[in-house]
Design an enzyme around this catalytic site. Structure first.
Site, PDB file in Angstrom:
ATOM      1  N   LYS A 221       0.822  -1.223   0.000  1.00  0.00           N
ATOM      2  CA  LYS A 221       0.000   0.000   0.000  1.00  0.00           C
ATOM      3  C   LYS A 221       0.848   1.260   0.000  1.00  0.00           C
ATOM      4  O   LYS A 221       2.028   1.243   0.347  1.00  0.00           O
ATOM      5  CB  LYS A 221      -0.945  -0.041   1.197  1.00  0.00           C
ATOM      6  N   ARG A 255      -3.715 -10.013   5.158  1.00  0.00           N
ATOM      7  CA  ARG A 255      -4.044 -10.130   3.721  1.00  0.00           C
ATOM      8  C   ARG A 255      -2.846  -9.626   2.928  1.00  0.00           C
ATOM      9  O   ARG A 255      -2.545  -8.434   2.951  1.00  0.00           O
ATOM     10  CB  ARG A 255      -5.302  -9.318   3.413  1.00  0.00           C
TER      11      ARG A 255
END
Ligand code: 9MG
Length: 279
Positions: A221, A255
């Site tokens: 991210k 995740r």
């Protein structure tokens, strides 16, 4: 200690578990809709499972900031064959979608979990999951993927995210989805500036106070890019560090794209946590 009920599966969360990301989207496998794309996605998913993924999260619509919406028919075409093939091989499959039609089709094809970045906020999404025995991950997002990073704003991000998740948990329970099936997730990067993401990570234990397993999704991210200066495909080490920071504050599901690296890190983590030296 938590045991997640996901369809026929019972997943112990005594140790943190790993959800491997399987994107069936045009930016992952050519156009994300042809037979060859499904086969590439299945091959990739099986590799992640071999590397130690406990759950495979199959998604046919990108949720990246600014990503375009995908019509239901296209998402069904991308996702259902992959879910069916993986579930048929005994894998624990999660479907990453916000659309009730896709949830229903994927659950019929063998998915045991729904991962919804809208926390079952679409009309009839609650009913689609309630009609099954699947687990569900309820994620917080401010705004929508098209505009969420334009001006995220909170008075107190931890309090607001926690309250949102508590409300969605209550909605699930009222719809008949039992707590053993629920996972909560702060939604790193979904309508959050760097300071919001860091506050949520630092105080993840406050979300764990809701008494449900917490999922952390930090893989590749932009906050990792902001902190390291690395391009998206060079954030593996930063991702491992961020996920371990989450585990230290109570995260039970991670995740990730880079399953093998995360597994190695957890091998060390678990060995330290479980060391019996009489102290
Ligand atoms: C689909 N997706 C992308 N990022 C995610 C995250 O952080 N959590 C969950 N549950 N899903 C995500």
């Amino acid at each position: 200690m938590f045991v997640l009920h996901a369809g026929p599966h019972r997943l112990s969360l005594a140790r943190p578990i790993v959800m491997g990301i399987v994107n069936v989207t045009p930016d992952s496998f050519s156009d994300g809709g042809r037979l060859a794309d499904a086969q590439a996605a299945i091959g990739h998913a099986l590799k992640l499972q071999e590397e130690g993924a406990d759950i495979l999260d199959v998604g046919g619509e990108s949720t990246r900031p600014g990503a375009a919406k995908v019509p239901v028919a296209d998402e069904l075409r991308r996702v259902v064959p992959v879910v069916e093939a993986l579930a048929g091989r005994g894998c624990v499959v999660s479907v990453d979608t916000t659309k009730p039609e896709v949830m229903r089709a994927a659950l019929s094809a063998g998915a045991a979990m729904v991962n919804d970045v809208m926390a079952l906020g679409a009309p009839s999404a609650l009913d689609a999951v309630a009609a099954s025995d699947a687990a569900v991950c309820l994620m917080h997002m401010q705004g929508d993927p098209q505009s969420m990073q334009q001006a995220p704003a909170y008075a107190d991000v931890v309090v607001e995210v926690k309250q949102f998740l508590a409300d969605r948990v209550a909605a699930c329970e009222a719809a008949g989805i039992s707590r053993e099936r629920l996972v909560i997730d702060p939604g790193f990067g979904f309508g959050k500036a760097l300071e919001h993401n860091l506050a949520l990570l630092r105080h993840l234990d406050r979300l764990a106070e809701l008494g449900l397993p917490v999922l952390a999704g930090l893989s590749r991210k932009s906050m990792l890019g902001a902190l390291t200066g690395r391009a998206v495909d060079r954030r593996e080490f930063a991702g491992v560090a961020a996920h371990l920071a989450a585990v230290a504050r109570g995260a039970r599901l991670l995740r990730v794209h880079d399953v093998a690296a995360m597994r190695d890190a957890l091998a060390i983590w678990n060995a330290v946590e479980e060391q019996q030296d009489g102290t």
